[in-house]
Design an enzyme around this catalytic site. Structure first.
Site, mmCIF file in Angstrom:
data_model
loop_
_atom_site.group_PDB
_atom_site.id
_atom_site.type_symbol
_atom_site.label_atom_id
_atom_site.label_comp_id
_atom_site.label_asym_id
_atom_site.label_seq_id
_atom_site.Cartn_x
_atom_site.Cartn_y
_atom_site.Cartn_z
ATOM 1 N N TYR A 1 44.934 38.426 35.796
ATOM 2 C CA TYR A 1 43.898 39.204 36.475
ATOM 3 C C TYR A 1 42.824 39.663 35.485
ATOM 4 O O TYR A 1 41.621 39.505 35.729
ATOM 5 C CB TYR A 1 44.553 40.411 37.159
ATOM 6 C CG TYR A 1 43.628 41.206 38.048
ATOM 7 C CD1 TYR A 1 43.307 40.762 39.321
ATOM 8 C CD2 TYR A 1 43.086 42.415 37.621
ATOM 9 C CE1 TYR A 1 42.468 41.489 40.155
ATOM 10 C CE2 TYR A 1 42.249 43.164 38.435
ATOM 11 C CZ TYR A 1 41.950 42.698 39.708
ATOM 12 O OH TYR A 1 41.115 43.423 40.529
ATOM 13 N N SER B 1 35.787 44.041 38.059
ATOM 14 C CA SER B 1 36.760 45.144 38.057
ATOM 15 C C SER B 1 36.581 45.925 36.769
ATOM 16 O O SER B 1 36.027 45.397 35.791
ATOM 17 C CB SER B 1 38.180 44.550 38.096
ATOM 18 O OG SER B 1 39.149 45.541 37.844
#
Ligand code: NAD
Length: 261
Positions: A156, A143
């Site tokens: 995350y 990401s």
């Protein structure tokens, strides 16, 4: 690799980015192992979508990647079913938006287990066969949050930074064995995972969902547009091709300019 049907596993491929990659691979003629933690009937819509225009086999493998044994076992099952595994895409991931001091420890553990630990287990199960055949592709869906942080996403961001470290390390270990290992780092892609975040962020910040999209979600993305899942799938397809053999150990951004800042 030429002349033989390639065999691919895409984890978390009943939705969003994983679904798009599985569909792209199926249309390239690969045998595709579709995975999620859902029971097969819940995966039927995705399986139908992936099978449309597929040349090779499309098969479903249920495994909850929060469990290390199921993560390792998933790769073993795919190898047994297809006779080998040439391409592994570690895509499954979950998210939880909360200030670090109120993020439940169980959520931290679950996010790390699904989004980081499971990749370790699938990779260690997949590597021996790839190395023995002298060809393999491992693609980890990281990401922009593997390269940048945002508040309220401690678990995350930690997993995504971690997966880039794992990518680089494994790439070095297998560099002379015909196996490439790369991370793709998407910015915001419009998928169910992001739709859920919009709702969560609206609660955390006490603002409307429209304001979340305009002022928070798309604020760091200079193009001010969501990336489409097909753009990620196209990069995954490219990384499987012969001209990508020298691309390894990288974190490839597809983020509308986010990490240029
Ligand atoms: P999504 O929620 O649409 O899909 C996630 C998939 O993972 C689903 O198929 C789900 O069934 C599966 N999954 C969830 N928990 C699982 C478990 N325990 N075991 C097995 N499968 C499980 O999400 P998405 O947006 O397509 O995200 C896919 C990946 O891309 C994730 O790793 C995510 O972090 C990453 N990513 C997404 C974005 C984005 O903006 N959507 C941006 C950057 C990175």
């Amino acid at each position: 690799m030429s002349g033989q049907t390639q065999r691919a596993l895409v984890t978390g491929s009943t939705s969003g980015i994983g679904l798009s990659i599985a569909r792209r691979f199926a249309r390239m003629g690969f045998d595709v192992a579709v995975n999620s933690h859902e029971n097969e009937p819940e995966a039927n819509t995705a399986l139908r979508e992936i099978s449309e225009g597929a040349d090779g086999q499309v098969r479903y493998f249920r495994a909850d990647l929060a469990d290390p044994a199921q993560s390792f076992g998933l790769v073993e099952q795919v190898i047994a079913a297809f006779g080998g595994l040439d391409i592994l895409v570690n895509n499954a991931g979950v998210q939880k938006v909360a200030p670090v001091e109120s993020l439940p420890a169980a959520d931290w553990d679950r996010i790390l287990a699904i989004s980081l630990d499971s990749s370790f287990h699938t990779i260690r199960a997949a590597i021996p066969g790839m190395v023995a055949r002298g060809w393999g592709r491992i693609i980890n869906i990281a990401s922009a949050h593997g390269l940048r942080a945002s508040p309220f996403k401690s678990a995350y961001v930690a997993t995504k930074h971690g997966i880039i470290g794992l990518t680089k390390t494994v790439a070095l270990e297998v560099a002379e064995r015909g196996v490439t290992v790369n991370a793709i780092c998407p910015g915001y892609v419009w998928t169910p995972l992001v739709a859920q975040q919009v709702a969560d962020q609206a609660k955390v910040h006490g603002i409307s969902e429209d304001a979340v999209i305009r002022d928070i979600i798309l604020a760091p993305q200079p193009t001010r547009q969501f990336v489409q899942p097909e753009e990620i799938a196209e990069m995954a397809a490219y990384l499987c091709g012969p001209l990508a053999r020298s691309i390894t150990g990288t974190a490839i951004s597809i983020d509308g300019g986010w990490t240029a800042k």
